[in-house]
Design an enzyme around this catalytic site. Sequence first.
Site, PDB file in Angstrom:
ATOM      1  N   ASP A  30     -29.820  41.919  41.285  1.00 48.80           N
ATOM      2  CA  ASP A  30     -30.079  40.837  42.228  1.00 48.80           C
ATOM      3  C   ASP A  30     -30.440  41.430  43.591  1.00 48.80           C
ATOM      4  O   ASP A  30     -29.823  42.389  44.049  1.00 48.80           O
ATOM      5  CB  ASP A  30     -28.840  39.931  42.350  1.00 48.80           C
ATOM      6  CG  ASP A  30     -29.148  38.627  43.045  1.00 48.80           C
ATOM      7  OD1 ASP A  30     -29.073  37.571  42.390  1.00 48.80           O
ATOM      8  OD2 ASP A  30     -29.457  38.644  44.260  1.00 48.80           O
ATOM      9  N   ASN A  87     -25.970  28.945  37.479  1.00 55.35           N
ATOM     10  CA  ASN A  87     -26.106  27.810  38.384  1.00 55.35           C
ATOM     11  C   ASN A  87     -27.161  26.881  37.795  1.00 55.35           C
ATOM     12  O   ASN A  87     -28.304  27.288  37.592  1.00 55.35           O
ATOM     13  CB  ASN A  87     -26.508  28.290  39.780  1.00 55.35           C
ATOM     14  CG  ASN A  87     -25.409  29.099  40.445  1.00 55.35           C
ATOM     15  OD1 ASN A  87     -24.235  28.789  40.308  1.00 55.35           O
ATOM     16  ND2 ASN A  87     -25.791  30.165  41.137  1.00 55.35           N
ATOM     17  N   GLN A  94     -28.674  26.171  42.408  1.00 55.54           N
ATOM     18  CA  GLN A  94     -29.740  26.905  41.711  1.00 55.54           C
ATOM     19  C   GLN A  94     -30.973  26.972  42.602  1.00 55.54           C
ATOM     20  O   GLN A  94     -31.552  25.937  42.942  1.00 55.54           O
ATOM     21  CB  GLN A  94     -30.095  26.238  40.380  1.00 55.54           C
ATOM     22  CG  GLN A  94     -31.147  27.033  39.602  1.00 55.54           C
ATOM     23  CD  GLN A  94     -31.462  26.451  38.224  1.00 55.54           C
ATOM     24  OE1 GLN A  94     -30.941  25.409  37.842  1.00 55.54           O
ATOM     25  NE2 GLN A  94     -32.334  27.136  37.487  1.00 55.54           N
ATOM     26  N   VAL A  96     -33.642  29.364  42.002  1.00 55.57           N
ATOM     27  CA  VAL A  96     -34.818  29.764  41.226  1.00 55.57           C
ATOM     28  C   VAL A  96     -34.815  28.987  39.916  1.00 55.57           C
ATOM     29  O   VAL A  96     -33.871  29.096  39.122  1.00 55.57           O
ATOM     30  CB  VAL A  96     -34.822  31.288  40.949  1.00 55.57           C
ATOM     31  CG1 VAL A  96     -36.034  31.673  40.105  1.00 55.57           C
ATOM     32  CG2 VAL A  96     -34.802  32.073  42.260  1.00 55.57           C
ATOM     33  N   HIS A 100     -31.229  31.791  34.517  1.00 53.09           N
ATOM     34  CA  HIS A 100     -30.764  33.163  34.734  1.00 53.09           C
ATOM     35  C   HIS A 100     -29.255  33.190  34.743  1.00 53.09           C
ATOM     36  O   HIS A 100     -28.594  32.262  35.200  1.00 53.09           O
ATOM     37  CB  HIS A 100     -31.318  33.747  36.037  1.00 53.09           C
ATOM     38  CG  HIS A 100     -31.126  32.887  37.252  1.00 53.09           C
ATOM     39  ND1 HIS A 100     -31.908  31.780  37.509  1.00 53.09           N
ATOM     40  CD2 HIS A 100     -30.228  32.966  38.263  1.00 53.09           C
ATOM     41  CE1 HIS A 100     -31.506  31.220  38.633  1.00 53.09           C
ATOM     42  NE2 HIS A 100     -30.491  31.908  39.116  1.00 53.09           N
ATOM     43  N   HIS A 102     -25.982  35.240  36.086  1.00 48.44           N
ATOM     44  CA  HIS A 102     -25.491  36.227  37.052  1.00 48.44           C
ATOM     45  C   HIS A 102     -24.353  37.011  36.391  1.00 48.44           C
ATOM     46  O   HIS A 102     -23.369  36.410  35.927  1.00 48.44           O
ATOM     47  CB  HIS A 102     -24.921  35.548  38.296  1.00 48.44           C
ATOM     48  CG  HIS A 102     -25.907  34.757  39.109  1.00 48.44           C
ATOM     49  ND1 HIS A 102     -26.464  35.231  40.278  1.00 48.44           N
ATOM     50  CD2 HIS A 102     -26.421  33.514  38.930  1.00 48.44           C
ATOM     51  CE1 HIS A 102     -27.264  34.308  40.783  1.00 48.44           C
ATOM     52  NE2 HIS A 102     -27.253  33.249  39.987  1.00 48.44           N
TER      53      HIS A 102
HETATM   54  P1  DGP Z   1     -29.515  31.026  41.928  1.00 47.75           P
HETATM   55  O1  DGP Z   1     -28.926  30.533  43.221  1.00 47.75           O
HETATM   56  O2  DGP Z   1     -28.524  30.927  40.790  1.00 47.75           O
HETATM   57  O3  DGP Z   1     -30.848  30.397  41.621  1.00 47.75           O
HETATM   58  O4  DGP Z   1     -29.751  32.577  42.149  1.00 47.75           O
HETATM   59  C1  DGP Z   1     -30.995  33.165  42.347  1.00 47.75           C
HETATM   60  C2  DGP Z   1     -30.748  34.629  42.604  1.00 47.75           C
HETATM   61  O5  DGP Z   1     -31.978  35.301  42.506  1.00 47.75           O
HETATM   62  C3  DGP Z   1     -30.199  34.948  44.000  1.00 47.75           C
HETATM   63  O6  DGP Z   1     -28.914  35.556  43.848  1.00 47.75           O
HETATM   64  C4  DGP Z   1     -31.176  35.929  44.607  1.00 47.75           C
HETATM   65  C5  DGP Z   1     -32.008  36.363  43.412  1.00 47.75           C
HETATM   66  N1  DGP Z   1     -33.416  36.612  43.717  1.00 47.75           N
HETATM   67  C6  DGP Z   1     -34.284  35.731  44.270  1.00 47.75           C
HETATM   68  N2  DGP Z   1     -35.501  36.284  44.379  1.00 47.75           N
HETATM   69  C7  DGP Z   1     -35.389  37.534  43.863  1.00 47.75           C
HETATM   70  C8  DGP Z   1     -36.322  38.597  43.687  1.00 47.75           C
HETATM   71  O7  DGP Z   1     -37.508  38.520  44.028  1.00 47.75           O
HETATM   72  N3  DGP Z   1     -35.849  39.743  43.132  1.00 47.75           N
HETATM   73  C9  DGP Z   1     -34.542  39.886  42.749  1.00 47.75           C
HETATM   74  N4  DGP Z   1     -34.193  41.057  42.206  1.00 47.75           N
HETATM   75  N5  DGP Z   1     -33.646  38.893  42.877  1.00 47.75           N
HETATM   76  C10 DGP Z   1     -34.064  37.744  43.448  1.00 47.75           C
END
Ligand code: DGP
Length: 114
Positions: A30, A87, A94, A96, A100, A102
């Site tokens: 992350d 999430n 959430q 994205v 996914h 975590h």
């Molecule tokens: P959520 O809130 O559950 O949708 O978490 C999305 C997670 O994705 C957040 O912890 C940050 C991570 N994230 C967002 N954009 C990127 C990215 O471009 N690269 C990586 N490695 N992680 C990302």
Amino acid sequence: MTDCIFCRIARREIPAEVVEETPSVLAFKDVHPQAPVHVLVIPKKHIPRLMDLSEEDSALLADVHRVVQEAARRMGLTDDGFRLVVNNGPFAGQAVDHLHYHVLGGRKLGWPPG
Ligand code: DGP
């Protein structure tokens, strides 16, 4: 094919620190870690939310869980344990819209979450 950020990471159009990869699943670190170990495990298939899963995704879900196990082993989380979080939707935060998981570990985590 979609332009979502995790689809682009899965296609390796955007760089990420990959921890594990199979033909159907990718695990990567992350970008904003919330614990000493914070890995995201995604199906490469674009599934927006957990609630969008269907019966045809059963084998894919098994693959996701195998990659969670492998990522946890690789990151040294087997003995002390770790938390697996999905999430789903706005109230869960959430950000994205690509399913996914975590994988959080490396320290004792509080409960309940905020
Ligand atoms: P959520 O809130 O559950 O949708 O978490 C999305 C997670 O994705 C957040 O912890 C940050 C991570 N994230 C967002 N954009 C990127 C990215 O471009 N690269 C990586 N490695 N992680 C990302």
